[in-house]
Design a protein around this motif. Structure first.
Motif, PDB file in Angstrom:
ATOM      1  N   PHE A   1       0.752  -1.143   0.258  1.00 39.52           N
ATOM      2  CA  PHE A   1      -0.023   0.143  -0.113  1.00 39.52           C
ATOM      3  C   PHE A   1       0.825   1.305  -0.029  1.00 39.52           C
ATOM      4  N   SER A   2       2.028   1.238   0.322  1.00 43.99           N
ATOM      5  CA  SER A   2       3.045   2.158   0.194  1.00 43.99           C
ATOM      6  C   SER A   2       4.459   1.736   0.107  1.00 43.99           C
ATOM      7  N   VAL A   3       5.258   2.372  -0.157  1.00 47.99           N
ATOM      8  CA  VAL A   3       6.687   2.103  -0.169  1.00 47.99           C
ATOM      9  C   VAL A   3       7.758   3.221   0.323  1.00 47.99           C
ATOM     10  N   VAL A   4       8.595   2.765   0.995  1.00 48.86           N
ATOM     11  CA  VAL A   4       9.894   3.718   1.737  1.00 48.86           C
ATOM     12  C   VAL A   4      10.922   3.572   0.703  1.00 48.86           C
ATOM     13  N   LEU A   5      11.362   4.777   0.071  1.00 51.45           N
ATOM     14  CA  LEU A   5      12.503   4.903  -0.374  1.00 51.45           C
ATOM     15  C   LEU A   5      13.554   5.442   0.460  1.00 51.45           C
ATOM     16  N   GLU A   6      14.445   4.702   0.777  1.00 47.68           N
ATOM     17  CA  GLU A   6      15.728   5.213   1.647  1.00 47.68           C
ATOM     18  C   GLU A   6      17.002   5.350   1.048  1.00 47.68           C
ATOM     19  N   LYS A   7      17.586   6.770   1.068  1.00 46.63           N
ATOM     20  CA  LYS A   7      18.939   7.216   0.799  1.00 46.63           C
ATOM     21  C   LYS A   7      19.012   6.811  -0.899  1.00 46.63           C
ATOM     22  N   THR A   8      18.005   7.192  -1.392  1.00 43.71           N
ATOM     23  CA  THR A   8      18.107   7.258  -3.093  1.00 43.71           C
ATOM     24  C   THR A   8      18.185   8.614  -3.481  1.00 43.71           C
TER      25      THR A   8
ATOM     26  N   GLU B   1      11.397  10.092  -9.933  1.00 43.03           N
ATOM     27  CA  GLU B   1      10.828   9.358 -11.079  1.00 43.03           C
ATOM     28  C   GLU B   1      10.196   8.179 -10.594  1.00 43.03           C
ATOM     29  N   VAL B   2      10.583   7.465  -9.307  1.00 42.40           N
ATOM     30  CA  VAL B   2       9.764   6.380  -8.843  1.00 42.40           C
ATOM     31  C   VAL B   2       8.595   6.969  -8.243  1.00 42.40           C
ATOM     32  N   THR B   3       8.387   8.054  -7.690  1.00 41.70           N
ATOM     33  CA  THR B   3       7.211   8.701  -7.163  1.00 41.70           C
ATOM     34  C   THR B   3       6.186   8.594  -8.612  1.00 41.70           C
ATOM     35  N   ALA B   4       6.600   9.340  -9.472  1.00 32.12           N
ATOM     36  CA  ALA B   4       5.812   9.388 -10.753  1.00 32.12           C
ATOM     37  C   ALA B   4       5.344   7.952 -11.246  1.00 32.12           C
ATOM     38  N   ALA B   5       6.176   7.099 -11.209  1.00 30.35           N
ATOM     39  CA  ALA B   5       6.061   5.878 -11.927  1.00 30.35           C
ATOM     40  C   ALA B   5       4.998   4.891 -11.122  1.00 30.35           C
ATOM     41  N   VAL B   6       5.035   4.726  -9.905  1.00 31.12           N
ATOM     42  CA  VAL B   6       4.281   3.782  -9.132  1.00 31.12           C
ATOM     43  C   VAL B   6       2.933   4.492  -8.546  1.00 31.12           C
ATOM     44  N   PRO B   7       2.160   3.568  -8.470  1.00 33.64           N
ATOM     45  CA  PRO B   7       0.600   3.910  -8.019  1.00 33.64           C
ATOM     46  C   PRO B   7       0.290   4.251  -6.608  1.00 33.64           C
ATOM     47  N   ILE B   8       1.327   3.843  -5.814  1.00 34.06           N
ATOM     48  CA  ILE B   8       1.166   4.119  -4.409  1.00 34.06           C
ATOM     49  C   ILE B   8       2.063   4.887  -3.939  1.00 34.06           C
ATOM     50  N   PRO B   9       1.645   5.597  -2.757  1.00 34.30           N
ATOM     51  CA  PRO B   9       2.675   6.420  -1.881  1.00 34.30           C
ATOM     52  C   PRO B   9       4.088   6.100  -2.091  1.00 34.30           C
ATOM     53  N   THR B  10       4.773   6.957  -2.067  1.00 35.31           N
ATOM     54  CA  THR B  10       6.231   7.023  -1.655  1.00 35.31           C
ATOM     55  C   THR B  10       6.531   7.780  -0.527  1.00 35.31           C
ATOM     56  N   ILE B  11       7.459   7.088   0.392  1.00 44.51           N
ATOM     57  CA  ILE B  11       7.641   7.601   1.791  1.00 44.51           C
ATOM     58  C   ILE B  11       9.320   7.969   1.753  1.00 44.51           C
ATOM     59  N   GLY B  12       9.703   9.061   1.550  1.00 40.90           N
ATOM     60  CA  GLY B  12      11.238   9.246   1.788  1.00 40.90           C
ATOM     61  C   GLY B  12      11.774   9.445   2.889  1.00 40.90           C
ATOM     62  N   ILE B  13      13.040   8.997   2.942  1.00 43.77           N
ATOM     63  CA  ILE B  13      14.047   9.187   4.016  1.00 43.77           C
ATOM     64  C   ILE B  13      15.304   9.121   3.490  1.00 43.77           C
ATOM     65  N   GLY B  14      15.709  10.563   3.287  1.00 43.41           N
ATOM     66  CA  GLY B  14      17.100  10.773   2.670  1.00 43.41           C
ATOM     67  C   GLY B  14      16.599  10.278   0.880  1.00 43.41           C
ATOM     68  N   ALA B  15      15.558  10.937   0.650  1.00 44.77           N
ATOM     69  CA  ALA B  15      15.143  10.801  -0.871  1.00 44.77           C
ATOM     70  C   ALA B  15      14.900  12.294  -1.633  1.00 44.77           C
ATOM     71  N   SER B  16      13.431  12.633  -1.547  1.00 41.14           N
ATOM     72  CA  SER B  16      13.121  13.783  -2.032  1.00 41.14           C
ATOM     73  C   SER B  16      12.104  14.498  -1.266  1.00 41.14           C
ATOM     74  N   ALA B  17      11.780  15.800  -1.500  1.00 41.34           N
ATOM     75  CA  ALA B  17      10.868  16.304  -0.966  1.00 41.34           C
ATOM     76  C   ALA B  17       9.438  15.997  -1.825  1.00 41.34           C
ATOM     77  N   GLY B  18       9.801  15.641  -2.996  1.00 44.39           N
ATOM     78  CA  GLY B  18       8.758  15.182  -3.988  1.00 44.39           C
ATOM     79  C   GLY B  18       8.163  14.136  -3.533  1.00 44.39           C
ATOM     80  N   CYS B  19       8.610  13.204  -2.707  1.00 41.29           N
ATOM     81  CA  CYS B  19       7.976  11.981  -2.438  1.00 41.29           C
ATOM     82  C   CYS B  19       6.488  12.483  -1.818  1.00 41.29           C
ATOM     83  N   ASP B  20       5.445  11.197  -1.650  1.00 40.17           N
ATOM     84  CA  ASP B  20       4.282  11.501  -1.138  1.00 40.17           C
ATOM     85  C   ASP B  20       4.415  11.650   0.085  1.00 40.17           C
TER      86      ASP B  20
END
Length: 279
Positions: A183-190, A197-216
């Motif tokens: 239902f969501s995916v953590v993106l860590e240190k990417t 790009e990942v946030t735009a490509a996947v239909p579930i929320p991305t939760i960033g930690i060391g990723a991007s302010a553009g994450c969901d």
């Protein structure tokens, strides 16, 4: 007789978190105990009982020594402090990698014994079958790709993931877990660009930690953000306070007053019962 009015917002569910994709940013923090959970609950959409508790609370060198029993103990405490935030509990190293059946047994135990709304597990393409197995059996899953701390020995340290040839791997991992039903995916240190790009490509929320302010959404370890955990300071952590330094000052003041016998003072002690006074 009418029903008792609802006095607080209902707890956020995994589908409610998933529905926040592309909307207002999802606010997430870790919690390992009831008092912290109450604070997090007042401001956040999701509370993660992370296996980082091994390092932050128990003084371990990594998350690898965290046990299922430890996660359940802390999960129970956090559950008592939450009213609204969606509670997710990490599955510790060695409790889900062997097979989907092993993962189901341990995930079901976590949910039954803690009251969690979902579990989180690390891994991408290789864990898609397990995620599909769990979600088809009523266990919501938050995925975690990029830097996965339980694989620190494979990565050779806590390094940024997704640069160069590894870029396609991180994208494939995120798409695989989304396709498997997370239902969501953590993106860590990417890297920031890849995270977007990942946030735009996947239909579930991305939760960033060391990723991007553009994450969901965003997540940090609460003790890092508050300045309570000082063993190391990741680049991606912005400290909103320095409570560790303040706590050190307070303990030093207490110790000085005790040694000087200025604490406890008259206002902190109880007088003897006066003769003839009413009980």
């Amino acid at each position: 007789m009418s029903a008792t009015p609802q006095t607080s917002a209902p707890a956020l569910s995994p589908p409610a978190i998933a529905a926040m994709k592309g909307g207002a940013p999802i606010v997430c923090l870790t919690a390992y105990d009831a008092p912290t959970a109450r604070i997090v609950d007042a401001h956040c959409d999701l509370a993660l009982v992370g296996d980082s508790l091994g390092m932050v609370v128990h003084g371990m060198d990594s998350t690898l020594g965290v046990t299922l029993e430890m996660m359940i103990l802390h999960g129970r405490a956090v559950r008592r402090g939450l009213r609204r935030a969606c509670m997710v509990v990490d599955m510790p190293f060695g409790t889900y990698e062997e097979s989907p059946a092993q993962a189901f047994r341990n995930a079901a135990r976590i949910m039954a014994e803690t009251g969690a709304a979902a579990v989180k597990l690390e891994g991408g393409v290789e864990m898609a079958e397990t995620i599909r197995f769990l979600t088809s059996r009523s266990i919501p899953v938050m995925a975690h790709v990029g830097l996965t701390p339980q694989a620190v020995n494979v990565f050779g340290g806590y390094k940024v993931q997704g640069r160069g040839d590894a870029r396609a791997r991180v994208m494939a991992d995120a798409q695989a877990v989304a396709g498997a039903g997370a239902f969501s995916v953590v993106l860590e240190k990417t890297p920031q660009g890849l995270s977007d790009e990942v946030t735009a490509a996947v239909p579930i929320p991305t939760i960033g930690i060391g990723a991007s302010a553009g994450c969901d959404g965003q997540i940090l370890v609460t003790e890092d953000m508050l300045g309570l955990f000082n063993d190391f300071r990741p680049k991606f952590v912005k400290r909103q306070a320095e409570l560790g330094a303040e706590a050190d000052r307070a303990v030093a003041a207490y110790a000085e007053e005790v040694r000087a016998r200025s604490f406890p003072g008259p206002e902190h002690v109880f007088a003897d019962q006066l003769k003839g006074a009413a009980k």
